[in-house]
Design an enzyme around this catalytic site. Structure first.
Site, PDB file in Angstrom:
ATOM      1  N   ARG A 174      45.115  48.034  43.433  1.00  0.00           N
ATOM      2  CA  ARG A 174      44.114  47.558  42.463  1.00  0.00           C
ATOM      3  C   ARG A 174      43.796  46.071  42.615  1.00  0.00           C
ATOM      4  O   ARG A 174      43.506  45.382  41.651  1.00  0.00           O
ATOM      5  CB  ARG A 174      44.568  47.811  41.016  1.00  0.00           C
ATOM      6  CG  ARG A 174      44.556  49.242  40.487  1.00  0.00           C
ATOM      7  CD  ARG A 174      43.235  49.929  40.623  1.00  0.00           C
ATOM      8  NE  ARG A 174      43.179  50.582  41.910  1.00  0.00           N
ATOM      9  CZ  ARG A 174      43.768  51.709  42.228  1.00  0.00           C
ATOM     10  NH1 ARG A 174      44.411  52.382  41.340  1.00  0.00           N
ATOM     11  NH2 ARG A 174      43.681  52.228  43.424  1.00  0.00           N
ATOM     12  N   SER A 251      41.216  52.650  33.072  1.00  0.00           N
ATOM     13  CA  SER A 251      42.559  52.182  32.714  1.00  0.00           C
ATOM     14  C   SER A 251      42.497  50.711  32.333  1.00  0.00           C
ATOM     15  O   SER A 251      42.020  49.895  33.118  1.00  0.00           O
ATOM     16  CB  SER A 251      43.509  52.344  33.900  1.00  0.00           C
ATOM     17  OG  SER A 251      43.596  53.704  34.238  1.00  0.00           O
ATOM     18  N   GLU A 350      43.733  45.498  33.959  1.00  0.00           N
ATOM     19  CA  GLU A 350      43.006  45.832  35.200  1.00  0.00           C
ATOM     20  C   GLU A 350      41.602  45.224  35.215  1.00  0.00           C
ATOM     21  O   GLU A 350      41.150  44.733  36.240  1.00  0.00           O
ATOM     22  CB  GLU A 350      42.934  47.355  35.353  1.00  0.00           C
ATOM     23  CG  GLU A 350      42.328  47.784  36.674  1.00  0.00           C
ATOM     24  CD  GLU A 350      42.147  49.284  36.778  1.00  0.00           C
ATOM     25  OE1 GLU A 350      43.157  49.995  36.796  1.00  0.00           O
ATOM     26  OE2 GLU A 350      40.988  49.730  36.842  1.00  0.00           O
TER      27      GLU A 350
HETATM   28  C1  LIG Z   1      35.526  55.784  32.614  1.00  0.00           C
HETATM   29  C2  LIG Z   1      36.016  54.884  33.737  1.00  0.00           C
HETATM   30  C3  LIG Z   1      36.852  55.383  34.720  1.00  0.00           C
HETATM   31  C4  LIG Z   1      37.309  54.561  35.773  1.00  0.00           C
HETATM   32  N1  LIG Z   1      38.131  55.090  36.734  1.00  0.00           N
HETATM   33  C5  LIG Z   1      38.574  54.294  37.740  1.00  0.00           C
HETATM   34  C6  LIG Z   1      39.422  54.852  38.755  1.00  0.00           C
HETATM   35  O1  LIG Z   1      39.748  56.030  38.755  1.00  0.00           O
HETATM   36  N2  LIG Z   1      39.863  54.028  39.732  1.00  0.00           N
HETATM   37  C7  LIG Z   1      39.507  52.703  39.773  1.00  0.00           C
HETATM   38  O2  LIG Z   1      39.946  52.003  40.708  1.00  0.00           O
HETATM   39  N3  LIG Z   1      38.693  52.169  38.843  1.00  0.00           N
HETATM   40  C8  LIG Z   1      38.215  52.927  37.826  1.00  0.00           C
HETATM   41  N4  LIG Z   1      37.414  52.389  36.862  1.00  0.00           N
HETATM   42  C9  LIG Z   1      37.066  50.959  36.919  1.00  0.00           C
HETATM   43  C10 LIG Z   1      35.680  50.686  37.560  1.00  0.00           C
HETATM   44  O3  LIG Z   1      34.872  51.817  37.534  1.00  0.00           O
HETATM   45  C11 LIG Z   1      35.798  50.204  38.997  1.00  0.00           C
HETATM   46  O4  LIG Z   1      36.596  49.041  39.056  1.00  0.00           O
HETATM   47  C12 LIG Z   1      34.429  49.893  39.595  1.00  0.00           C
HETATM   48  O5  LIG Z   1      34.565  49.634  40.971  1.00  0.00           O
HETATM   49  C13 LIG Z   1      33.737  48.692  38.956  1.00  0.00           C
HETATM   50  O6  LIG Z   1      32.423  48.638  39.479  1.00  0.00           O
HETATM   51  P1  LIG Z   1      31.254  47.922  38.705  1.00  0.00           P
HETATM   52  O7  LIG Z   1      30.082  47.923  39.589  1.00  0.00           O
HETATM   53  O8  LIG Z   1      31.095  48.555  37.369  1.00  0.00           O
HETATM   54  O9  LIG Z   1      31.838  46.444  38.554  1.00  0.00           O
HETATM   55  P2  LIG Z   1      31.581  45.438  37.348  1.00  0.00           P
HETATM   56  O10 LIG Z   1      32.284  45.924  36.132  1.00  0.00           O
HETATM   57  O11 LIG Z   1      30.148  45.127  37.226  1.00  0.00           O
HETATM   58  O12 LIG Z   1      32.340  44.152  37.897  1.00  0.00           O
HETATM   59  C14 LIG Z   1      33.763  44.142  37.989  1.00  0.00           C
HETATM   60  C15 LIG Z   1      34.191  42.847  38.687  1.00  0.00           C
HETATM   61  O13 LIG Z   1      33.728  42.893  40.046  1.00  0.00           O
HETATM   62  C16 LIG Z   1      32.828  41.824  40.282  1.00  0.00           C
HETATM   63  N5  LIG Z   1      31.770  42.347  41.156  1.00  0.00           N
HETATM   64  C17 LIG Z   1      30.992  43.435  40.947  1.00  0.00           C
HETATM   65  N6  LIG Z   1      30.178  43.622  41.999  1.00  0.00           N
HETATM   66  C18 LIG Z   1      30.453  42.633  42.865  1.00  0.00           C
HETATM   67  C19 LIG Z   1      29.950  42.262  44.142  1.00  0.00           C
HETATM   68  N7  LIG Z   1      28.990  42.977  44.749  1.00  0.00           N
HETATM   69  N8  LIG Z   1      30.468  41.169  44.754  1.00  0.00           N
HETATM   70  C20 LIG Z   1      31.431  40.439  44.162  1.00  0.00           C
HETATM   71  N9  LIG Z   1      31.951  40.726  42.966  1.00  0.00           N
HETATM   72  C21 LIG Z   1      31.475  41.827  42.323  1.00  0.00           C
HETATM   73  C22 LIG Z   1      32.322  41.376  38.942  1.00  0.00           C
HETATM   74  O14 LIG Z   1      31.925  40.009  38.982  1.00  0.00           O
HETATM   75  C23 LIG Z   1      33.557  41.593  38.086  1.00  0.00           C
HETATM   76  O15 LIG Z   1      34.441  40.532  38.262  1.00  0.00           O
HETATM   77  C24 LIG Z   1      36.929  53.189  35.805  1.00  0.00           C
HETATM   78  C25 LIG Z   1      36.073  52.689  34.802  1.00  0.00           C
HETATM   79  C26 LIG Z   1      35.633  53.522  33.775  1.00  0.00           C
HETATM   80  C27 LIG Z   1      34.709  52.973  32.729  1.00  0.00           C
END
Ligand SMILES: Cc1cc2nc3c(=O)[nH]c(=O)nc-3n(C[C@H](O)[C@H](O)[C@H](O)COP(=O)(O)OP(=O)(O)OC[C@H]3O[C@@H](n4cnc5c(N)ncnc54)[C@H](O)[C@@H]3O)c2cc1C
Length: 358
Positions: A174, A251, A350
């Site tokens: 992670r 999580s 996380e």
């Molecule tokens: C219901 C649910 C279930 C989930 N299940 C999992 C799971 O099974 N496994 C898991 O690992 N995660 C899980 N997650 C967490 C999440 O979905 C992941 O971490 C996902 O990759 C986040 O993507 P995002 O585009 O929403 O990022 P955001 O929430 O928009 O950003 C998260 C972070 O990444 C940065 N960021 C985003 N895009 C970029 C980019 N292109 N370049 C640089 N920095 C960037 C942002 O600045 C921020 O710091 C879950 C979340 C939810 C709500």
């Protein structure tokens, strides 16, 4: 460049909450100083190169962030670039180049439909493809570190577009070089997938059981995707706008990693403690197990707040609709203190906390 304080993008999957909260899965967080949408790479680079005296925060799917009730005073860049290119890489592999703003689950669905193995267990994870390297997204026995072959990023220190090899990404559980580090903004990710109607070997015991196979077996890709989606739905881990149990960041706490000596002490005191091996002779514990045994069951909530633990997943802290970030962080603090007091184990959040702290 589109200034979304004047021209708000349609976000049908994210009903508006607060100005930033409306772009997050928790639906929490106050206003941005300035909101800008980048839906092509030239715009993205232009925004990244512009001065941001009050700071710049890149927001993609908003599924792994907790934004302060006060919001963020600087620029919030909504990353919405799209595009997937598939190129044959030898006889049995395909290289997918995916723009950062592509919705991750659409990438997985397409790979499964096209008979490409390697990311099928990551079905249903919300958010963007470009965010998957940030915390080395993982679920049900797969992590993106296993299939990422390069990450193209803008290096804000060098003011240049760079390509990082997997070892430069420093992937581990992670986390990666990108997490809690503003230096790189991911522009595109290259995945190398195997041409196969069957999945990679199933490693996760719960998934193997649900599929009716043994760990190590390979299963048709579509069956893996369907089963993972079913398992995730049962744990409120697939976004559903109609279901506040899914208004979370997934999580909230990572599974804590402790030394083998600490683990031995816990086992002596508590008997059978769920665990998995971790690198360097360490042991990974189940955060959900610790939280439940510290007195915080599924559905736990504090009277008078709009937040609580999901009724289907102990690790998911949810906004029941009328919550605030302050309430959510208070709940997280209470859980963290309870686990530390009962077991002497520290829990770590996380998600990325924006303008707030735990
Ligand atoms: C219901 C649910 C279930 C989930 N299940 C999992 C799971 O099974 N496994 C898991 O690992 N995660 C899980 N997650 C967490 C999440 O979905 C992941 O971490 C996902 O990759 C986040 O993507 P995002 O585009 O929403 O990022 P955001 O929430 O928009 O950003 C998260 C972070 O990444 C940065 N960021 C985003 N895009 C970029 C980019 N292109 N370049 C640089 N920095 C960037 C942002 O600045 C921020 O710091 C879950 C979340 C939810 C709500």
């Amino acid at each position: 460049m589109r200034d979304s304080t004047r021209d708000r993008p349609a976000a049908p999957d994210r009903p508006a909450g607060g100005p930033i909260g409306g772009y997050t899965t928790l639906r929490l967080g106050g206003p941005a100083g300035h909101l800008v949408v980048a839906d092509d790479e030239a715009t993205l680079l232009e925004v990244l190169r512009a001065p941001h005296p009050e700071g710049l925060f890149v927001l993609a799917g908003g599924s792994n962030v907790v934004v302060a009730d006060e919001g963020f005073p600087g620029t919030v860049l909504l990353l919405r670039t799209r595009g997937v290119r598939a190129v044959a890489d030898g006889a049995d592999r395909v290289r997918l180049t995916v723009a950062a703003g592509e919705p991750w689950d659409e990438v997985v669905a397409r790979a499964v439909a096209d008979g490409l193995a390697g990311i099928e267990c990551l079905s249903g994870v919300p958010g963007s493809a470009g965010a998957t390297p940030i915390q080395n997204v993982g679920a049900y026995g797969q992590e993106v570190a296993e299939t990422i072959v390069s990450v193209r990023a803008f290096d804000r220190v060098a003011d240049a577009v760079v390509t990082l090899a997997p070892d430069e990404c420093a992937f581990s559980y992670r986390t990666s070089v990108f997490k809690h580090n503003d230096r790189f903004v991911v522009l595109a990710v290259d995945f190398s997938l195997t041409v196969s109607p069957l999945s990679t070997p199933i490693r996760y015991a719960e998934l193997a059981r649900a599929l009716g196979v043994s760990p190590g077996d390979r299963v048709p890709l579509g069956a893996v995707r369907d089963t993972v989606l079913k398992l995730r739905t049962g744990k409120a881990m697939v976004l559903d706008p109609a279901d506040p149990d899914t208004y979370s960041v997934g999580s909230f706490f990572t599974n804590p990693i402790v030394s083998s000596a600490v683990f031995a002490g816990l086992s002596e005191r508590l008997g059978d403690v769920p665990h998995w091996p971790a690198p360097d002779d360490a042991v990974k514990l189940s955060a959900a197990w610790l939280i439940e045994r510290a007195g915080f069951p599924k559905g736990f909530t504090r009277e008078g707040t709009g937040v609580g633990i999901s009724t289907r997943h102990t690790l998911a802290l949810t906004n029941r609709g009328a919550g605030t970030t302050t309430q959510l962080l208070d709940l997280a603090r209470e859980i963290r203190a309870g686990v530390a007091e009962r077991f002497g184990v520290d829990l770590h959040p996380e998600p990325v906390l924006i303008n707030c702290a735990l």
